[in-house]
Design a protein around this motif. Structure first.
Motif: not given
Length: 353
Positions: A235-238, A243-244, A288-289, A344-345
């Motif tokens: 979900h980090g792409h949001g 979100l980190v 989710a991605a 991903r980050a």
């Protein structure tokens, strides 16, 4: 260790001439947090160059406007104009009393405002407490604790506590059950302002499994850090930067627990879980991605060393701090998704030159 400690102290001293925020948008100064990771993770030789590039963007430490004392500190809480006053206050406090006493007193007072600086106040405190607990008690680390507490106090801001955990959900299930605010746009205040009355918000937050003993509290926090790390992967792409902090903020609390009296552990879990849940509800997309968009864990025999080296080369402060947390999750759980979350980050957040 002596050389590494000296590098950290010099870096702290350089950052203490700068403020905790910079620029018109009041972006957070992550320098002290990132260099603590670099030193602890064996990259002390990279610190000087990293600091040289980072300090160029920072503003000077704001000057003092008045005096803060024990009788009137509450009036200055959350007043960002008084960062210089709070820094002087905590510097004086730490010169007069043992750091653990100061931390315990002010942790309790500041905990209701743990959202301060989008959780950067507690994260900065958590990083320096980790150094102090490792034996690095000296003027530079005590000054860093003063700066961290000052930032937290000056930007004190909380989310409404709806109740203590008392349900049966583990952190993974609780995060999956969190509702999203109707309008995921605008600043933090606009988004979090939609939480009161949001269907499912109160019941999910209080539905986290209760923790009655110190070990249960520690376990719940460990599982929360793991759950947030793995959900960053999907979900980090949001909101790649915001979100980190759903992982790094509870990790900061987890690392601070050994320095706190046991009676503060349960309130700390409640406050940081509620805050983490609020950020996730406000910024994580509902879907989710797709799996094909996600990175696979590194194939290297030492995956932790691999992702840490990549993070240091990437050089962004958020990636460095998140990778440190993800590496801890992997070491603790063996879940390869934690290492993939670090990659991903690095893919979602722009690298620093």
């Amino acid at each position: 260790m002596t050389v590494a400690g000296g590098v950290l102290n010099v870096a702290y001293e350089r950052f203490h001439r700068t403020g905790p925020e910079w620029g018109e948008d009041q972006l957070t100064n992550h320098g002290p947090m990132a260099v603590e990771v670099l030193v602890r993770r064996g990259h002390a030789d990279r610190v000087d160059r990293w600091v040289d590039r980072y300090v160029a963007r920072l503003d000077d430490l704001p000057g003092r406007t008045g005096e803060i004392g024990e009788a009137d500190w509450a009036e200055a809480l959350g007043d960002g104009r008084r960062i210089g006053d709070w820094t002087a206050f905590f510097t004086r406090q730490l010169a007069e009393r043992p750091w653990r006493q100061v931390l315990a007193t002010w942790w309790e007072r500041l905990l209701p405002g743990v959202l301060a600086g989008t959780t950067h106040g507690v994260i900065r405190v958590g990083h320096v407490v980790r150094a102090l607990l490792a034996g690095a008690e000296n003027p530079a680390t005590l000054d860093e604790l003063a700066h961290g507490l000052a930032f937290w106090a000056a930007r004190s801001r909380g989310v409404p506590i709806v109740g203590d955990p008392g349900g049966r959900l583990d952190p993974h299930a609780a995060m999956d059950a969190l509702p999203r605010v109707p309008e995921q746009q605008g600043n933090v205040a606009n988004r979090l302002g939609q939480l009161p009355g949001l269907p499912g918000w109160d019941t999910t937050v209080t539905g986290l499994r209760a923790a009655a003993t110190p070990q249960e509290i520690r376990t719940r926090l460990e599982d929360l850090v793991a759950a947030a790390t793995l959900r960053y992967l999907t979900h980090g792409h949001g909101s790649p930067v915001l979100l980190v902090h759903t992982a790094t903020a509870p990790n900061a609390v987890l690392h601070t627990l050994p320095a706190l009296p046991y009676e503060l552990w349960a309130p700390s879990l409640t406050a940081i879980w509620t805050t983490t849940a609020a950020i996730f509800s406000a910024y994580a997309p509902p879907l989710a991605a797709p799996a094909e968009a996600l990175p696979t864990p590194p194939a290297a025999s030492d995956g932790v060393a691999d992702v840490l080296e990549r993070a240091v080369a990437h050089a962004d402060e958020h990636v460095i701090k998140f990778t440190d947390t993800a590496a801890e999750v992997y070491t603790r759980t063996g879940h390869p998704g934690a290492l993939a979350a670090s990659l991903r980050a690095g893919a979602l957040i722009e690298a620093r030159p």
